[in-house]
Design a protein around this motif. Structure first.
Motif, PDB file in Angstrom:
ATOM      1  N   LEU A   1       0.854  -1.179   0.000  1.00 24.07           N
ATOM      2  CA  LEU A   1       0.000   0.000   0.000  1.00 24.07           C
ATOM      3  C   LEU A   1       0.895   1.235   0.000  1.00 24.07           C
ATOM      4  CD1 LEU A   1      -3.036   0.731   0.154  1.00 24.07           C
ATOM      5  CD2 LEU A   1      -2.735   0.987   2.610  1.00 24.07           C
ATOM      6  N   ARG A   2       0.705   2.102  -0.974  1.00 22.07           N
ATOM      7  CA  ARG A   2       1.542   3.306  -1.081  1.00 22.07           C
ATOM      8  C   ARG A   2       0.755   4.517  -0.594  1.00 22.07           C
ATOM      9  NH1 ARG A   2       3.855   4.486  -6.850  1.00 22.07           N
ATOM     10  NH2 ARG A   2       1.627   4.758  -7.279  1.00 22.07           N
ATOM     11  N   ARG A   3       1.353   5.270   0.287  1.00 22.04           N
ATOM     12  CA  ARG A   3       0.721   6.473   0.802  1.00 22.04           C
ATOM     13  C   ARG A   3       1.591   7.692   0.486  1.00 22.04           C
ATOM     14  NH1 ARG A   3      -3.184   5.266   4.754  1.00 22.04           N
ATOM     15  NH2 ARG A   3      -3.194   3.091   5.410  1.00 22.04           N
ATOM     16  N   ARG A   4       0.931   8.819   0.268  1.00 19.29           N
ATOM     17  CA  ARG A   4       1.654  10.073   0.126  1.00 19.29           C
ATOM     18  C   ARG A   4       1.606  10.760   1.487  1.00 19.29           C
ATOM     19  NH1 ARG A   4       3.330  13.587  -4.021  1.00 19.29           N
ATOM     20  NH2 ARG A   4       2.603  12.128  -5.609  1.00 19.29           N
ATOM     21  N   PRO A   5       2.771  11.157   2.032  1.00 17.44           N
ATOM     22  CA  PRO A   5       2.798  11.702   3.389  1.00 17.44           C
ATOM     23  C   PRO A   5       1.823  12.838   3.609  1.00 17.44           C
ATOM     24  CG  PRO A   5       5.013  11.279   2.630  1.00 17.44           C
ATOM     25  CD  PRO A   5       4.107  11.037   1.459  1.00 17.44           C
ATOM     26  N   GLY A   6       1.488  12.983   4.870  1.00 21.91           N
ATOM     27  CA  GLY A   6       0.322  13.669   5.380  1.00 21.91           C
ATOM     28  C   GLY A   6       0.008  15.076   4.956  1.00 21.91           C
ATOM     29  N   THR A   7      -1.145  15.213   4.349  1.00 19.62           N
ATOM     30  CA  THR A   7      -1.691  16.523   4.022  1.00 19.62           C
ATOM     31  C   THR A   7      -1.868  17.366   5.282  1.00 19.62           C
ATOM     32  OG1 THR A   7      -2.819  15.689   2.060  1.00 19.62           O
ATOM     33  CG2 THR A   7      -3.711  17.689   3.046  1.00 19.62           C
ATOM     34  N   VAL A   8      -2.339  16.754   6.354  1.00 25.07           N
ATOM     35  CA  VAL A   8      -2.551  17.499   7.601  1.00 25.07           C
ATOM     36  C   VAL A   8      -1.232  18.062   8.116  1.00 25.07           C
ATOM     37  CG1 VAL A   8      -3.254  17.304  10.018  1.00 25.07           C
ATOM     38  CG2 VAL A   8      -4.612  16.194   8.240  1.00 25.07           C
ATOM     39  N   ALA A   9      -0.190  17.245   8.138  1.00 22.56           N
ATOM     40  CA  ALA A   9       1.110  17.697   8.637  1.00 22.56           C
ATOM     41  C   ALA A   9       1.695  18.790   7.746  1.00 22.56           C
ATOM     42  CB  ALA A   9       2.078  16.517   8.728  1.00 22.56           C
ATOM     43  N   VAL A  10       1.569  18.615   6.439  1.00 20.33           N
ATOM     44  CA  VAL A  10       2.090  19.621   5.498  1.00 20.33           C
ATOM     45  C   VAL A  10       1.342  20.939   5.674  1.00 20.33           C
ATOM     46  CG1 VAL A  10       2.269  20.240   3.054  1.00 20.33           C
ATOM     47  CG2 VAL A  10       2.941  17.953   3.817  1.00 20.33           C
ATOM     48  N   ALA A  11       0.021  20.867   5.813  1.00 23.66           N
ATOM     49  CA  ALA A  11      -0.772  22.080   6.013  1.00 23.66           C
ATOM     50  C   ALA A  11      -0.340  22.807   7.285  1.00 23.66           C
ATOM     51  CB  ALA A  11      -2.259  21.724   6.077  1.00 23.66           C
ATOM     52  N   ALA A  12      -0.139  22.047   8.356  1.00 23.73           N
ATOM     53  CA  ALA A  12       0.276  22.646   9.621  1.00 23.73           C
ATOM     54  C   ALA A  12       1.657  23.283   9.517  1.00 23.73           C
ATOM     55  CB  ALA A  12       0.267  21.588  10.726  1.00 23.73           C
ATOM     56  N   ALA A  13       2.580  22.599   8.826  1.00 26.09           N
ATOM     57  CA  ALA A  13       3.938  23.123   8.674  1.00 26.09           C
ATOM     58  C   ALA A  13       3.926  24.440   7.899  1.00 26.09           C
ATOM     59  CB  ALA A  13       4.817  22.093   7.972  1.00 26.09           C
ATOM     60  N   ILE A  14       3.131  24.496   6.834  1.00 22.54           N
ATOM     61  CA  ILE A  14       3.066  25.715   6.013  1.00 22.54           C
ATOM     62  C   ILE A  14       2.412  26.853   6.789  1.00 22.54           C
ATOM     63  CG2 ILE A  14       2.005  26.725   3.952  1.00 22.54           C
ATOM     64  CD1 ILE A  14       2.397  23.966   2.624  1.00 22.54           C
ATOM     65  N   GLN A  15       1.319  26.555   7.476  1.00 24.67           N
ATOM     66  CA  GLN A  15       0.638  27.587   8.255  1.00 24.67           C
ATOM     67  C   GLN A  15       1.564  28.157   9.324  1.00 24.67           C
ATOM     68  OE1 GLN A  15      -3.739  27.654   9.801  1.00 24.67           O
ATOM     69  NE2 GLN A  15      -2.556  26.600  11.358  1.00 24.67           N
ATOM     70  N   ASN A  16       2.310  27.278   9.968  1.00 29.27           N
ATOM     71  CA  ASN A  16       3.209  27.702  11.036  1.00 29.27           C
ATOM     72  C   ASN A  16       4.383  28.518  10.500  1.00 29.27           C
ATOM     73  OD1 ASN A  16       4.235  27.507  13.877  1.00 29.27           O
ATOM     74  ND2 ASN A  16       5.895  26.414  12.855  1.00 29.27           N
ATOM     75  N   LYS A  17       4.936  28.108   9.372  1.00 33.00           N
ATOM     76  CA  LYS A  17       6.135  28.761   8.836  1.00 33.00           C
ATOM     77  C   LYS A  17       5.820  30.088   8.154  1.00 33.00           C
ATOM     78  CE  LYS A  17      10.126  27.839   5.772  1.00 33.00           C
ATOM     79  NZ  LYS A  17      11.173  28.087   6.795  1.00 33.00           N
ATOM     80  N   TYR A  18       4.678  30.152   7.458  1.00 35.69           N
ATOM     81  CA  TYR A  18       4.401  31.324   6.634  1.00 35.69           C
ATOM     82  C   TYR A  18       3.205  32.150   7.116  1.00 35.69           C
ATOM     83  CZ  TYR A  18       7.632  29.074   3.442  1.00 35.69           C
ATOM     84  OH  TYR A  18       8.749  28.481   2.890  1.00 35.69           O
ATOM     85  N   ASP A  19       2.544  31.709   8.162  1.00 36.55           N
ATOM     86  CA  ASP A  19       1.390  32.430   8.696  1.00 36.55           C
ATOM     87  C   ASP A  19       0.395  32.772   7.595  1.00 36.55           C
ATOM     88  OD1 ASP A  19      -0.221  33.635  10.595  1.00 36.55           O
ATOM     89  OD2 ASP A  19       0.735  35.603  10.369  1.00 36.55           O
ATOM     90  N   ILE A  20       0.004  31.762   6.848  1.00 31.15           N
ATOM     91  CA  ILE A  20      -0.928  31.921   5.742  1.00 31.15           C
ATOM     92  C   ILE A  20      -2.058  30.919   5.896  1.00 31.15           C
ATOM     93  CG2 ILE A  20       0.278  30.305   4.202  1.00 31.15           C
ATOM     94  CD1 ILE A  20      -0.415  32.223   1.903  1.00 31.15           C
ATOM     95  N   THR A  21      -3.230  31.270   5.413  1.00 35.04           N
ATOM     96  CA  THR A  21      -4.363  30.346   5.464  1.00 35.04           C
ATOM     97  C   THR A  21      -4.094  29.142   4.575  1.00 35.04           C
ATOM     98  OG1 THR A  21      -5.918  32.148   5.868  1.00 35.04           O
ATOM     99  CG2 THR A  21      -6.839  30.087   5.023  1.00 35.04           C
ATOM    100  N   VAL A  22      -4.278  27.955   5.107  1.00 35.09           N
ATOM    101  CA  VAL A  22      -4.092  26.732   4.334  1.00 35.09           C
ATOM    102  C   VAL A  22      -5.434  26.019   4.205  1.00 35.09           C
ATOM    103  CG1 VAL A  22      -1.653  26.380   4.835  1.00 35.09           C
ATOM    104  CG2 VAL A  22      -3.368  25.518   6.435  1.00 35.09           C
ATOM    105  N   VAL A  23      -5.604  25.361   3.070  1.00 34.02           N
ATOM    106  CA  VAL A  23      -6.876  24.696   2.768  1.00 34.02           C
ATOM    107  C   VAL A  23      -6.601  23.254   2.355  1.00 34.02           C
ATOM    108  CG1 VAL A  23      -9.018  24.800   1.446  1.00 34.02           C
ATOM    109  CG2 VAL A  23      -7.782  26.916   1.970  1.00 34.02           C
ATOM    110  N   PRO A  24      -6.562  22.341   3.302  1.00 37.76           N
ATOM    111  CA  PRO A  24      -6.369  20.935   2.935  1.00 37.76           C
ATOM    112  C   PRO A  24      -7.600  20.380   2.220  1.00 37.76           C
ATOM    113  CG  PRO A  24      -6.782  21.146   5.281  1.00 37.76           C
ATOM    114  CD  PRO A  24      -6.642  22.532   4.761  1.00 37.76           C
ATOM    115  N   HIS A  25      -7.360  19.513   1.253  1.00 33.36           N
ATOM    116  CA  HIS A  25      -8.452  18.812   0.593  1.00 33.36           C
ATOM    117  C   HIS A  25      -8.892  17.660   1.494  1.00 33.36           C
ATOM    118  CE1 HIS A  25      -7.142  20.092  -3.746  1.00 33.36           C
ATOM    119  NE2 HIS A  25      -7.237  21.111  -2.908  1.00 33.36           N
TER     120      HIS A  25
END
Length: 317
Positions: free
Chosen positions: A70-94
């Motif tokens: 089973l192949r997974r692409r690493p976490g959308t939730v974690a990526v969204a949180a990292a971007i929001q934290n680093k750039y202080d921008i609104t993120v919209v996970p699918h």
């Protein structure tokens, strides 16, 4: 501020774009580079795609395939949180029906709420590569509207099992997808618009289109949507064409038409660099026309195209 509020309060055509989480083992630095490439255009928000887990198959050479892992692409939730934290921008996970059960969706919503991420793009998602038709997960959903209903219940403090939350937090706000050239599974455009209206009635605050290259089809779609009573913002989704081979790949993958003028120009190109320049010029004119039409926002699909998007944005923003 919610995405819908940012769109409505923007004094000019808003700029936003979509990114793809990195593959396993590739790190997040490439995504940061994309964000920093486009940061000067003051994006209102960044979408982060979600991909269902899929099985990898090995061709045994005798007409049979063996399922390996089973192949997974690493976490959308974690990526969204990292971007929001680093750039202080609104993120919209699918958030998808495809590949998720109701309980798995609930835990995604809980994780996002803990992180203070409350904007979503709600989608059915694509069928698995090995499927001939879309198949819902066990205890999952077949339609985006069903997923909306779960999110609406969550916003009211109700879990999927009917129990009540002891503590509620900021409710989720969300948009949905729409298709100027109709979804590939819809029998016609009118039926597609009927279901878009149902998604609006279920709580969608805006809609983002599938990518397209013919503005006339977008304008006609918006006209028919307004006649049907759909009043939410309809945001055009745009991606500059870049490589010659995309002339065949894009229509097959996204089920959209390439205008004859653009197709002819790409076919005359001698190299991918030539086609990249044609794609940028077409995209600039396309965006200028959309802005003149009065779209509230333009949403760019940035995967493998951030350099082209930057050149487009320099002209139109």
């Amino acid at each position: 501020m919610r995405v819908i509020d940012q769109i409505n309060s923007s004094k000019r055509t808003a700029f936003s774009y979509e990114i793809l989480p990195p593959l396993k083992g590739t790190g997040i630095e490439r995504l940061y580079k994309t964000i920093e490439t486009l940061q000067e255009f003051e994006p209102k928000y960044i979408n982060i795609t979600t991909h269902r887990s899929e099985y990898v198959y090995t061709d045994l050479g005798n007409g049979m395939f063996q399922r390996q892992r089973l192949r997974r692409r690493p976490g959308t939730v974690a990526v969204a949180a990292a971007i929001q934290n680093k750039y202080d921008i609104t993120v919209v996970p699918h958030i998808l029906c495809s590949g998720f059960s109701r309980e798995e969706t609930e835990y995604v919503l809980l994780d996002l709420q803990f992180l203070g991420i409350t904007d979503l793009l709600v989608l059915r998602g694509d069928k698995a590569k090995h499927e001939s038709v879309f198949t819902a997960e066990k205890e999952g959903y077949k339609h985006a509207i069903e997923l909306q209903e779960q999110i609406n219940s969550f916003n009211k403090g109700i879990f999927v099992d009917g129990s009540e939350m002891k503590v509620t937090a900021t409710p989720f706000s969300y948009g949905v997808a729409c298709y100027p050239e109709k979804h590939e599974e819809a029998p016609n455009l009118d039926t597609d618009i009927y279901w878009l209206k149902k998604k609006v009635e279920a709580g969608a605050e805006y809609a983002v289109t599938q990518l397209f290259y013919d503005n006339r089809k977008f304008f006609e779609f918006v006209r028919k949507a307004r006649e049907a009573g759909i009043t939410i913002p309809i945001i055009p989704g745009i991606k500059p064409m870049k490589r010659i081979e995309q002339l065949n790949i894009i229509p097959k993958t996204f089920k959209v038409d390439i205008p004859e003028e653009l197709a002819t120009a790409i076919m005359k190109c001698k190299s991918d660099e030539d086609s990249r320049r044609v794609g940028i010029e077409w995209c600039i004119e396309q965006c200028k026309e959309l802005i003149a039409y009065g779209v509230p926002s333009i949403h760019f699909y940035s995967v493998a195209a951030e350099d082209s998007i930057k050149e487009v944005a320099k002209v139109i923003y």
